[in-house]
Design a protein around this motif. Structure first.
Motif, mmCIF file in Angstrom:
data_model
loop_
_atom_site.group_PDB
_atom_site.id
_atom_site.type_symbol
_atom_site.label_atom_id
_atom_site.label_comp_id
_atom_site.label_asym_id
_atom_site.label_seq_id
_atom_site.Cartn_x
_atom_site.Cartn_y
_atom_site.Cartn_z
ATOM 1 N N ARG A 1 0.739 -1.226 0.174
ATOM 2 C CA ARG A 1 -0.001 0.141 0.165
ATOM 3 C C ARG A 1 0.925 1.122 0.298
ATOM 4 O O ARG A 1 0.560 2.375 -0.706
ATOM 5 N N GLU A 2 1.903 1.253 0.897
ATOM 6 C CA GLU A 2 2.861 2.398 0.847
ATOM 7 C C GLU A 2 3.441 2.762 -0.371
ATOM 8 O O GLU A 2 3.442 3.799 -0.716
ATOM 9 N N ARG A 3 4.009 1.676 -1.022
ATOM 10 C CA ARG A 3 4.548 1.810 -2.283
ATOM 11 C C ARG A 3 3.697 2.598 -3.475
ATOM 12 O O ARG A 3 4.223 3.216 -4.152
ATOM 13 N N VAL A 4 2.447 1.954 -3.437
ATOM 14 C CA VAL A 4 1.768 2.697 -4.419
ATOM 15 C C VAL A 4 1.305 3.981 -4.012
ATOM 16 O O VAL A 4 1.055 4.732 -4.911
ATOM 17 N N ALA B 1 6.545 1.617 15.008
ATOM 18 C CA ALA B 1 7.602 2.710 14.850
ATOM 19 C C ALA B 1 8.744 2.650 15.738
ATOM 20 O O ALA B 1 8.428 3.084 16.792
ATOM 21 N N ILE B 2 9.982 2.019 15.437
ATOM 22 C CA ILE B 2 10.813 1.792 16.369
ATOM 23 C C ILE B 2 11.904 2.942 16.373
ATOM 24 O O ILE B 2 12.510 2.892 14.942
ATOM 25 N N ASP B 3 12.159 3.668 17.183
ATOM 26 C CA ASP B 3 13.167 4.718 17.239
ATOM 27 C C ASP B 3 13.679 5.066 18.673
ATOM 28 O O ASP B 3 12.622 5.185 19.651
ATOM 29 N N ASP B 4 14.913 5.374 18.694
ATOM 30 C CA ASP B 4 15.236 5.672 20.275
ATOM 31 C C ASP B 4 14.793 6.873 20.674
ATOM 32 O O ASP B 4 14.432 7.317 21.918
ATOM 33 N N ALA C 1 9.385 8.630 17.178
ATOM 34 C CA ALA C 1 8.489 7.610 16.866
ATOM 35 C C ALA C 1 6.856 8.005 17.082
ATOM 36 O O ALA C 1 6.508 7.285 16.051
ATOM 37 N N ASP C 2 6.568 8.372 18.055
ATOM 38 C CA ASP C 2 5.066 8.740 18.136
ATOM 39 C C ASP C 2 4.532 9.506 17.091
ATOM 40 O O ASP C 2 3.421 9.241 16.471
ATOM 41 N N ALA C 3 5.384 10.489 16.655
ATOM 42 C CA ALA C 3 4.890 11.483 15.370
ATOM 43 C C ALA C 3 4.932 10.666 14.228
ATOM 44 O O ALA C 3 4.159 11.001 13.447
ATOM 45 N N ARG C 4 5.771 9.624 14.176
ATOM 46 C CA ARG C 4 6.180 8.868 12.685
ATOM 47 C C ARG C 4 4.698 8.014 12.905
ATOM 48 O O ARG C 4 4.188 7.933 11.722
ATOM 49 N N ASP D 1 10.503 3.425 6.444
ATOM 50 C CA ASP D 1 12.118 2.850 6.741
ATOM 51 C C ASP D 1 12.012 1.359 6.993
ATOM 52 O O ASP D 1 12.724 0.855 8.175
ATOM 53 N N HIS D 2 11.598 0.465 6.151
ATOM 54 C CA HIS D 2 11.779 -0.465 6.091
ATOM 55 C C HIS D 2 13.022 -1.697 6.427
ATOM 56 O O HIS D 2 13.000 -2.377 7.017
#
Length: 311
Positions: free
Chosen positions: A11-14, A231-234, A239-242, A294-295
């Motif tokens: 879905r994201e790529r389309v 959404a994994i981020d230090d 991460a929450d905004a992402r 960010d796969h």
């Protein structure tokens, strides 16, 4: 041992106007090489346009060797079940029995109602159509001539090939509400929700298994799974905004509405590991991860979590 799966970003790529499949197949190969146990593809025709799941999974099957392949989730009500039985059996043969057929009825949202209308299918009849479609698929997967007189009419119909596994691939239902849990236990092979918290999961999977036992089935044979978005981020705020941006863009509705409808995690990898493990501890044996962008990095991080958990 719990299994970890990965959802390809069709879905994201389309949405990004990247319609080619090469990068998706490369992600599938990378996920398998990193030790993911399964690779998944979502489904939608017009509501959330993306690659057709069964066609794409056939290509993924040819590029991988060990990982399970699944739909997360397919909407059988939108399809003719005779053609669906033929396609699913073919993909199961290509993958040599690695296919898991995740199915669902779709949420009641304006875009999805328009999708059903565009496909000529009454939205209010989707549950009955799905259940009958799956019964007809199973009958056709035996390889024996089928006579059927219901929503579809079949006279001495057969499809070939038959699936790699006798009886066809396991069917997991993605319903998290009480009716969906009862339906899973009564009819299907696995429970694949995105709604329960880790605290709710044990009681709800037991409801599924109790419904199976009430229907004369082996409740312990029902596979417990879970669909999770991360959404994994230090940087926890980032991460929450992402994830909020991801959900709002993906579904076209405010992020809080979607967070209320599906379980999401935003934060550092240590927290992600504990969250994923909490579902395994609650009884989910197969955890499918959808990443908020960010796969390549997310795959590496999740693979490290899997190794650290000893899975």
């Amino acid at each position: 041992m719990p299994k970890l799966g990965y959802l390809l970003p069709t879905r994201e790529r389309v949405m990004e106007n990247h319609h080619e499949t090469g990068s998706l197949l490369a992600l599938a190969e990378r996920a398998e090489s990193l030790g993911f146990d399964s690779i998944w593809v979502g489904d939608s025709v017009t509501a959330r346009p993306r690659h057709d799941p069964l066609t794409l999974l056939a290509a993924v099957a040819a590029r991988t060797r060990k990982a399970g392949l699944g739909t997360a989730v397919l909407l059988p009500a939108l399809r003719n079940p005779v053609l669906l039985a033929h396609q699913v059996a073919t993909v199961d043969r290509i993958s040599e029995g690695r296919l898991i057929l995740g199915i669902g009825i779709a949420a009641d949202m304006p875009a999805i109602r328009r999708e059903f209308e565009a496909m000529g299918v009454p939205f209010e009849k989707r549950v009955g159509r799905m259940n009958e479609a799956m019964r007809l698929c199973k009958a056709l997967w035996t390889g024996k001539p089928v006579d059927w007189n219901g929503l579809w009419k079949v006279t001495q119909g057969t499809v070939g090939p038959t699936p790699h596994r006798p009886g066809g691939p396991p069917i997991w239902f993605g319903g998290g509400l009480p009716a969906g849990r009862e339906r899973t236990g009564r009819l299907y092979d696995g429970w694949f929700p995105n709604l329960p918290t880790p605290e709710e999961y044990p009681e709800q999977i037991e409801e599924v298994r109790a419904a199976a036992r009430a229907a004369g089935r082996d409740g312990n044979a029902i596979e417990g799974a879970m669909y999770l978005t991360l959404a994994i981020d230090d940087d926890a705020a980032r991460a929450d905004a992402r994830i909020d941006s991801y959900l709002a863009h993906y579904y076209g509705v405010p992020a809080p509405a979607m967070r209320a409808r599906q379980r999401c995690f935003a934060g550092p990898s240590t927290g992600a590991a504990a969250w994923i493990k909490s579902y395994a501890d609650a009884g989910a044996r197969h955890l499918m991860l959808r990443f908020a962008g960010d796969h390549e990095r997310h795959l590496e991080v999740a693979a490290r979590i899997k190794r650290d958990l000893g899975w």
